[in-house]
Write a protein that holds these residues in place. Structure first.
Motif, mmCIF file in Angstrom:
data_model
loop_
_atom_site.group_PDB
_atom_site.id
_atom_site.type_symbol
_atom_site.label_atom_id
_atom_site.label_comp_id
_atom_site.label_asym_id
_atom_site.label_seq_id
_atom_site.Cartn_x
_atom_site.Cartn_y
_atom_site.Cartn_z
ATOM 1 N N ILE A 166 0.764 -1.089 0.101
ATOM 2 C CA ILE A 166 0.091 0.062 -0.167
ATOM 3 C C ILE A 166 0.777 1.321 0.061
ATOM 4 N N PHE A 167 1.851 1.272 0.852
ATOM 5 C CA PHE A 167 2.706 2.562 1.062
ATOM 6 C C PHE A 167 3.941 2.599 0.383
ATOM 7 N N GLY A 168 4.467 1.303 0.118
ATOM 8 C CA GLY A 168 5.677 1.182 -0.507
ATOM 9 C C GLY A 168 6.875 1.182 0.670
ATOM 10 N N ILE A 169 8.271 1.677 0.422
ATOM 11 C CA ILE A 169 9.003 1.792 1.370
ATOM 12 C C ILE A 169 9.530 3.025 1.989
ATOM 13 N N GLY A 170 9.755 2.928 3.104
ATOM 14 C CA GLY A 170 9.755 4.358 3.905
ATOM 15 C C GLY A 170 9.486 4.436 5.278
ATOM 16 N N LYS A 171 9.501 5.295 6.137
ATOM 17 C CA LYS A 171 9.303 5.347 7.457
ATOM 18 C C LYS A 171 7.819 5.235 8.027
ATOM 19 N N VAL A 172 6.987 5.657 7.182
ATOM 20 C CA VAL A 172 5.619 5.578 7.681
ATOM 21 C C VAL A 172 5.364 4.238 7.642
ATOM 22 N N PRO A 173 5.250 3.249 6.639
ATOM 23 C CA PRO A 173 5.064 1.957 6.542
ATOM 24 C C PRO A 173 5.606 1.099 7.730
ATOM 25 N N GLY A 174 6.939 1.541 8.248
ATOM 26 C CA GLY A 174 7.540 1.060 9.255
ATOM 27 C C GLY A 174 6.833 1.312 10.555
ATOM 28 N N LEU A 175 6.256 2.537 10.656
ATOM 29 C CA LEU A 175 5.509 2.801 11.867
ATOM 30 C C LEU A 175 4.225 2.062 11.991
ATOM 31 N N ILE A 176 3.601 2.138 10.811
ATOM 32 C CA ILE A 176 2.464 1.203 11.055
ATOM 33 C C ILE A 176 2.752 -0.068 11.221
ATOM 34 N N ALA A 177 3.715 -0.800 10.561
ATOM 35 C CA ALA A 177 3.834 -2.279 11.070
ATOM 36 C C ALA A 177 4.297 -2.185 12.584
ATOM 37 N N VAL A 178 4.857 -1.106 13.136
ATOM 38 C CA VAL A 178 5.340 -1.415 14.629
ATOM 39 C C VAL A 178 4.002 -1.179 15.433
ATOM 40 N N VAL A 179 3.264 -0.176 14.994
ATOM 41 C CA VAL A 179 1.979 0.178 15.774
ATOM 42 C C VAL A 179 1.016 -1.213 15.754
ATOM 43 N N ILE A 180 0.830 -1.873 14.810
ATOM 44 C CA ILE A 180 0.280 -3.046 14.635
ATOM 45 C C ILE A 180 0.786 -3.900 15.779
ATOM 46 N N TYR A 181 2.050 -4.128 15.719
ATOM 47 C CA TYR A 181 2.421 -5.088 16.564
ATOM 48 C C TYR A 181 2.426 -4.818 18.061
ATOM 49 N N ALA A 182 2.624 -3.550 18.393
ATOM 50 C CA ALA A 182 2.964 -2.991 19.655
ATOM 51 C C ALA A 182 1.590 -2.656 20.445
ATOM 52 N N VAL A 183 0.377 -2.262 19.628
ATOM 53 C CA VAL A 183 -0.835 -1.823 20.047
ATOM 54 C C VAL A 183 -1.586 -2.862 20.946
ATOM 55 N N PRO A 184 -1.541 -4.013 20.744
ATOM 56 C CA PRO A 184 -2.500 -4.964 21.576
ATOM 57 C C PRO A 184 -2.447 -4.913 23.029
ATOM 58 N N PRO A 185 -1.145 -4.903 23.545
ATOM 59 C CA PRO A 185 -0.853 -4.734 25.093
ATOM 60 C C PRO A 185 -1.457 -3.529 25.514
ATOM 61 N N MET A 186 -1.486 -2.449 25.028
ATOM 62 C CA MET A 186 -2.286 -1.212 25.349
ATOM 63 C C MET A 186 -3.749 -1.376 25.307
ATOM 64 N N ILE A 187 -4.530 -2.136 24.466
ATOM 65 C CA ILE A 187 -5.680 -2.360 24.257
ATOM 66 C C ILE A 187 -6.105 -3.173 25.585
ATOM 67 N N ARG A 188 -5.626 -4.257 25.540
ATOM 68 C CA ARG A 188 -5.736 -5.387 26.466
ATOM 69 C C ARG A 188 -5.640 -4.970 28.119
ATOM 70 N N LEU A 189 -4.466 -4.155 28.342
ATOM 71 C CA LEU A 189 -4.351 -3.867 29.689
ATOM 72 C C LEU A 189 -5.237 -2.731 30.014
ATOM 73 N N THR A 190 -5.365 -1.890 29.064
ATOM 74 C CA THR A 190 -6.494 -0.818 29.328
ATOM 75 C C THR A 190 -7.917 -1.337 29.784
ATOM 76 N N ASN A 191 -8.319 -2.163 28.957
ATOM 77 C CA ASN A 191 -9.433 -3.114 29.399
ATOM 78 C C ASN A 191 -9.522 -3.732 30.813
ATOM 79 N N LEU A 192 -8.333 -4.388 30.869
ATOM 80 C CA LEU A 192 -8.284 -5.153 32.494
ATOM 81 C C LEU A 192 -8.207 -4.370 33.293
ATOM 82 N N GLY A 193 -7.682 -3.051 33.315
ATOM 83 C CA GLY A 193 -7.367 -2.137 34.351
ATOM 84 C C GLY A 193 -8.887 -1.587 34.647
ATOM 85 N N ILE A 194 -9.648 -1.261 33.778
ATOM 86 C CA ILE A 194 -10.865 -0.600 34.014
ATOM 87 C C ILE A 194 -11.813 -1.903 34.313
#
Length: 304
Positions: A166-194
């Protein structure tokens, strides 16, 4: 051995039935063709949509790289101390960053810090609202949990394929890949904490006539902050782990150096850059854990 056994039992029990190859080829071709058509139709729109993210990352990276090293070091140590209130962590941060600078990895470390900072901010902005929605609705949780399972168990290299298409080679595609990998703990632990907030506290808030919004902002989120901080901690750790993989599609910094060291079998370069990544991870980990413990003690004092 297997062929010998198959001589005595029906063939269908030995050879697993498979979908006809022609059907599979048609299926794969259809999916790939439709995805490529989607990229051609909406690729430019998505690029323009994420352009502000590119500007923000470039600006933050320039700030980190161009700032005098002593100014950045003092600011970083001050932030670490004010967050953790721990002198040993602050001293360890200063020594680690000095060693990183002495071995010539300061600029690459600043680039990596900028990338991890942006990825963490995006994960927080995305993760906390989704976690709140999951905590408020069992149905939403039942829908989102399988998606989080896939995101956490899917090999990280797989994320790169659709992102690059979709985005080719560059920083933004890398950011998207990192966020997809890193965001699940944020979602799960926010849910758990509440969800772990004491029901008696919520009943008391109801007795005082608090609305759902007031309960969320004044009771649930403050009491869930230690758990949410644990989510931020895990998000940072996973972002750092993914930086090396994301360097394959244009993300610079320490990850690029590690990838080059692997490709060219340079042990020393790989070790030094790995040490820098470990040092950053330890700084973030100890600081966020200390802050989480402070929040936990504060909530125990207030609500004990």
């Amino acid at each position: 051995m297997a062929s010998g056994i198959c001589n005595y039992i029906p063939e269908i029990l030995c050879d697993f039935p498979k979908i006809d190859d022609s059907y599979m080829r048609v299926f794969k071709l259809t999916v790939d063709t439709n995805f490529k058509a989607f990229v051609r139709a909406y690729g430019d729109f998505l690029d323009n949509l994420l352009q502000p993210l590119q500007w923000f990352l470039n600006w933050l990276q320039d700030v980190f790289v161009d700032a005098p090293w002593i100014v950045f070091l003092v600011a970083l140590v001050a932030v670490v101390y004010l967050t953790s209130r721990n002198t040993r962590i602050a001293i360890g941060t200063a020594l680690s960053m000095l060693v990183i600078g002495l071995v010539g990895l300061w600029e690459d470390t600043m680039i990596t810090l900028a990338i991890v900072t942006v990825c963490t901010l995006i994960s927080i902005v995305i993760g906390i609202p989704i976690g709140i929605l999951m905590a408020r609705s069992d149905r939403v949780q039942a829908v989102i949990n399988p998606a989080l399972d896939v995101m956490q168990t899917m090999p990280s290299f797989v994320y790169l394929i659709p992102v690059v298409m979709i985005f080719g080679i560059g920083k933004v595609p890398g950011l998207i890949a990192v966020v997809i990998y890193a965001v699940p703990p944020m979602i799960r632990l926010t849910n758990l904490g509440i969800r772990l907030v004491d029901k008696e506290v919520l009943e008391a808030a109801d007795a005082f006539g608090s609305s759902n919004q007031q309960k969320l902002m004044n009771v649930q989120i403050p009491l869930a902050l230690p758990t949410i901080m644990a989510g931020i901690n895990q998000t940072i750790m996973m972002s750092l782990a993914m930086v090396v993989v994301a360097s394959m599609i244009g993300v610079g910094g320490l990850g690029k150096n590690v990838l080059q060291a692997i490709t060219n079998q340079y042990f020393t370069i790989g070790f030094l850059n790995g040490f820098a990544l470990v040092a950053i991870a330890i700084i973030f980990d100890r600081t966020s854990q200390a802050y989480g413990k402070r929040l936990q003690k504060h909530s125990e004092v207030v609500h004990g």
